[in-house]
Design an enzyme around this catalytic site. Sequence first.
Site, PDB file in Angstrom:
ATOM      1  N   GLU A 129      39.293  51.834  30.190  1.00 26.81           N
ATOM      2  CA  GLU A 129      37.937  51.795  29.616  1.00 26.81           C
ATOM      3  C   GLU A 129      37.295  50.481  30.037  1.00 26.81           C
ATOM      4  O   GLU A 129      37.856  49.406  29.824  1.00 26.81           O
ATOM      5  CB  GLU A 129      38.001  51.949  28.095  1.00 26.81           C
ATOM      6  N   CYS A 182      31.016  46.101  24.518  1.00 25.28           N
ATOM      7  CA  CYS A 182      30.848  46.948  25.702  1.00 25.28           C
ATOM      8  C   CYS A 182      29.672  47.890  25.491  1.00 25.28           C
ATOM      9  O   CYS A 182      29.031  48.327  26.436  1.00 25.28           O
ATOM     10  CB  CYS A 182      32.123  47.722  25.986  1.00 25.28           C
TER      11      CYS A 182
HETATM   12  P1  NAD Z   1      38.999  41.446  31.620  1.00 26.03           P
HETATM   13  O1  NAD Z   1      38.963  42.586  32.568  1.00 26.03           O
HETATM   14  O2  NAD Z   1      38.741  40.101  32.135  1.00 26.03           O
HETATM   15  O3  NAD Z   1      40.424  41.376  30.897  1.00 26.03           O
HETATM   16  C1  NAD Z   1      40.959  42.463  30.165  1.00 26.03           C
HETATM   17  C2  NAD Z   1      42.463  42.305  30.073  1.00 26.03           C
HETATM   18  O4  NAD Z   1      43.025  42.441  31.377  1.00 26.03           O
HETATM   19  C3  NAD Z   1      42.911  40.945  29.557  1.00 26.03           C
HETATM   20  O5  NAD Z   1      44.008  41.113  28.688  1.00 26.03           O
HETATM   21  C4  NAD Z   1      43.343  40.232  30.835  1.00 26.03           C
HETATM   22  O6  NAD Z   1      44.316  39.236  30.614  1.00 26.03           O
HETATM   23  C5  NAD Z   1      43.924  41.373  31.636  1.00 26.03           C
HETATM   24  N1  NAD Z   1      43.968  41.176  33.093  1.00 26.03           N
HETATM   25  C6  NAD Z   1      43.156  40.410  33.858  1.00 26.03           C
HETATM   26  N2  NAD Z   1      43.497  40.539  35.158  1.00 26.03           N
HETATM   27  C7  NAD Z   1      44.534  41.408  35.220  1.00 26.03           C
HETATM   28  C8  NAD Z   1      45.312  41.956  36.267  1.00 26.03           C
HETATM   29  N3  NAD Z   1      45.098  41.632  37.548  1.00 26.03           N
HETATM   30  N4  NAD Z   1      46.302  42.831  35.971  1.00 26.03           N
HETATM   31  C9  NAD Z   1      46.532  43.182  34.679  1.00 26.03           C
HETATM   32  N5  NAD Z   1      45.827  42.694  33.637  1.00 26.03           N
HETATM   33  C10 NAD Z   1      44.835  41.818  33.893  1.00 26.03           C
HETATM   34  O7  NAD Z   1      37.986  41.827  30.442  1.00 26.03           O
HETATM   35  P2  NAD Z   1      37.594  40.951  29.163  1.00 26.03           P
HETATM   36  O8  NAD Z   1      36.746  39.817  29.601  1.00 26.03           O
HETATM   37  O9  NAD Z   1      38.795  40.672  28.344  1.00 26.03           O
HETATM   38  O10 NAD Z   1      36.724  41.993  28.333  1.00 26.03           O
HETATM   39  C11 NAD Z   1      35.361  42.219  28.568  1.00 26.03           C
HETATM   40  C12 NAD Z   1      35.149  43.489  29.355  1.00 26.03           C
HETATM   41  O11 NAD Z   1      35.749  44.580  28.659  1.00 26.03           O
HETATM   42  C13 NAD Z   1      33.697  43.860  29.502  1.00 26.03           C
HETATM   43  O12 NAD Z   1      33.473  44.320  30.801  1.00 26.03           O
HETATM   44  C14 NAD Z   1      33.507  44.991  28.499  1.00 26.03           C
HETATM   45  O13 NAD Z   1      32.453  45.872  28.782  1.00 26.03           O
HETATM   46  C15 NAD Z   1      34.828  45.667  28.585  1.00 26.03           C
HETATM   47  N6  NAD Z   1      35.115  46.470  27.398  1.00 26.03           N
HETATM   48  C16 NAD Z   1      35.051  47.826  27.510  1.00 26.03           C
HETATM   49  C17 NAD Z   1      35.277  48.623  26.403  1.00 26.03           C
HETATM   50  C18 NAD Z   1      35.202  50.116  26.498  1.00 26.03           C
HETATM   51  O14 NAD Z   1      35.646  50.792  25.576  1.00 26.03           O
HETATM   52  N7  NAD Z   1      34.674  50.660  27.574  1.00 26.03           N
HETATM   53  C19 NAD Z   1      35.570  48.027  25.179  1.00 26.03           C
HETATM   54  C20 NAD Z   1      35.636  46.636  25.105  1.00 26.03           C
HETATM   55  C21 NAD Z   1      35.407  45.863  26.222  1.00 26.03           C
END
Ligand code: NAD
Length: 550
Positions: free
Chosen positions: A321, A355
């Site tokens: 997501e 989000c």
């Molecule tokens: P992010 O993608 O930076 O990080 C998300 C998670 O992924 C973190 O735990 C991070 O440590 C991990 N991560 C980062 N790089 C990785 C890799 N290479 N391999 C595996 N894991 C990795 O996102 P964020 O800044 O934590 O959250 C904000 C984003 O999340 C926004 O884009 C928002 O829209 C989205 N979001 C979407 C929903 C939804 O339901 N669609 C809900 C909440 C947030």
Amino acid sequence: MVYGNGNACRHQKLAHSKINRIWYIEVNDSRRNIPMTAEFKNELVLDFSQESNRKKQEEALALVQSQLGSEHDLIIGAERVQSTKTFKSINPGKKSEVVGIFQSATPEQALHAIEVAARTFGQWKKAPVQERADVLFRAAEILRARRFENNAWLILESGKTWVEADADTAEAIDFCEFYGLEALRYAGPQPLTPLKGEDNELRYIPLGVGAVIPPWNFPCAILVGMTTAALVAGNTVVLKPSSDTPAIGAFFMRILQEAGMPPGVVNYVTGSGATIGNMIVAHPKIRFVSFTGSKEVGLHIVEEAARPRPGQIWIKRVVAEMGGKDFIIVNEDADLDAALAGAIASAFGFQGQKCSACSRLIIHEKVYSAFVARLAERVKEIKVGPATDPSSYMGPVINESAMKSILQYIEIGRKEGKLVAGGRPAEGDGFYLEPTVIVDVDPSARIAREEIFGPVLAVLKAKDFEDAIRIANDSEYGLTGSVYCRDRTLVRRAKEECHVGNLYINRKCTGALVGVHPFGGFNMSGTDSKAGGRDYLLLFTQAKAISEKL
Ligand code: NAD
């Protein structure tokens, strides 16, 4: 949650020792006492205008503040493990305040967590579904009892205001109860077409070890929902929380342990996403990845997971997501007061870091000028300040790099449109930003197309309703959208034509409720998993059809 004829919670005695602050729970065979007729009800959010709630929240903040700065271990099986390197989680509203010190897991430790989860899967998959669901029901009960404390962690570590923090906690309680009940439903008989001479059945069985990788923005609700859905379906989990909000994950780990979750079912591994997160995703013993976060990381995970590694005997399933560029359409006939309130709440609640946050406001040209004038006036009145202060409407954004990135987008926006409110950092010893409105933005502008993930609202003018829908759909994302309109024919059209996973009519585009608004987006917003919906647990199971000749 309301039960048809009895309540699991009635059979549980929750007690709290004030002396050593250890919580314990006595379960009086709730396994047999939870009826299958149980009906889900959403947890109500607290009313902080009540003095008693305000007092409890203040006390909980003081309690959690007294616990800040302590070191947290990795939790792998029954062991608490330290690493050679640590990192700090800080309060985004008070940069000098260290919320906690966390382990940067080494690749060997992450590997160990996967091995332990794989071993534990052998037993956990055989645990009766009622036993697995009971862990969730008890976790919900403990979370409910420690609600103010959980809110305090959210306020201090993620910068959520009191109301936003409490909504996050309430949603986490909902996920535990909803997925617990859903697991019981999926364990029941599944309808099949009868065939003479055969006895046929379909069972949903778990997948295996899952990597659960949540974001920081719903650090309790999303982490809890993703983790509990996976475990109640009979899987085991390696949970890697966001490095911005690991304390909130650590608090939920304690709750799961107190709720009777056996060691090794959820393994808590903190550290860099790019290194250990990546490594966990790629490992051949990982059967599925449940990810919520940015589009960039989500797409990278989809690619990594698609590549089979030596020894891997399955196609990994990825539930991803991702981001959004969510819209609100205001038609000429809309209730403009309601639209204004909805736009402000959707764009600036939790500093625009949902989000589902509205980042594109598309207004019919006939009401555009008057609406924009009122909007700018109202936004200037929004109070920005520490999330610990209940009178703040907006707290800080999550970290320094988010603040820089948002400010860069504001600079881009100044050239792409006309700034009518905000635009600068706000006062305070944290990552505070003014709520910002940029009007007269073209649909092709970067601030109308890219996810900013902060308190920045781009306002666009539409020639008519049809044009508004065209602009709304002109996006690579497709998460949430909202349409304010009175004309029933146009409302029907919007329902048909707006291409988003969650469409709202005459209400804000944030605030999805578990069970009521199953949540997940189209296009680059993700795999449309519909968290909090009746299809969600299917994603963590596989169906086994068994036919016996009679
Ligand atoms: P992010 O993608 O930076 O990080 C998300 C998670 O992924 C973190 O735990 C991070 O440590 C991990 N991560 C980062 N790089 C990785 C890799 N290479 N391999 C595996 N894991 C990795 O996102 P964020 O800044 O934590 O959250 C904000 C984003 O999340 C926004 O884009 C928002 O829209 C989205 N979001 C979407 C929903 C939804 O339901 N669609 C809900 C909440 C947030």
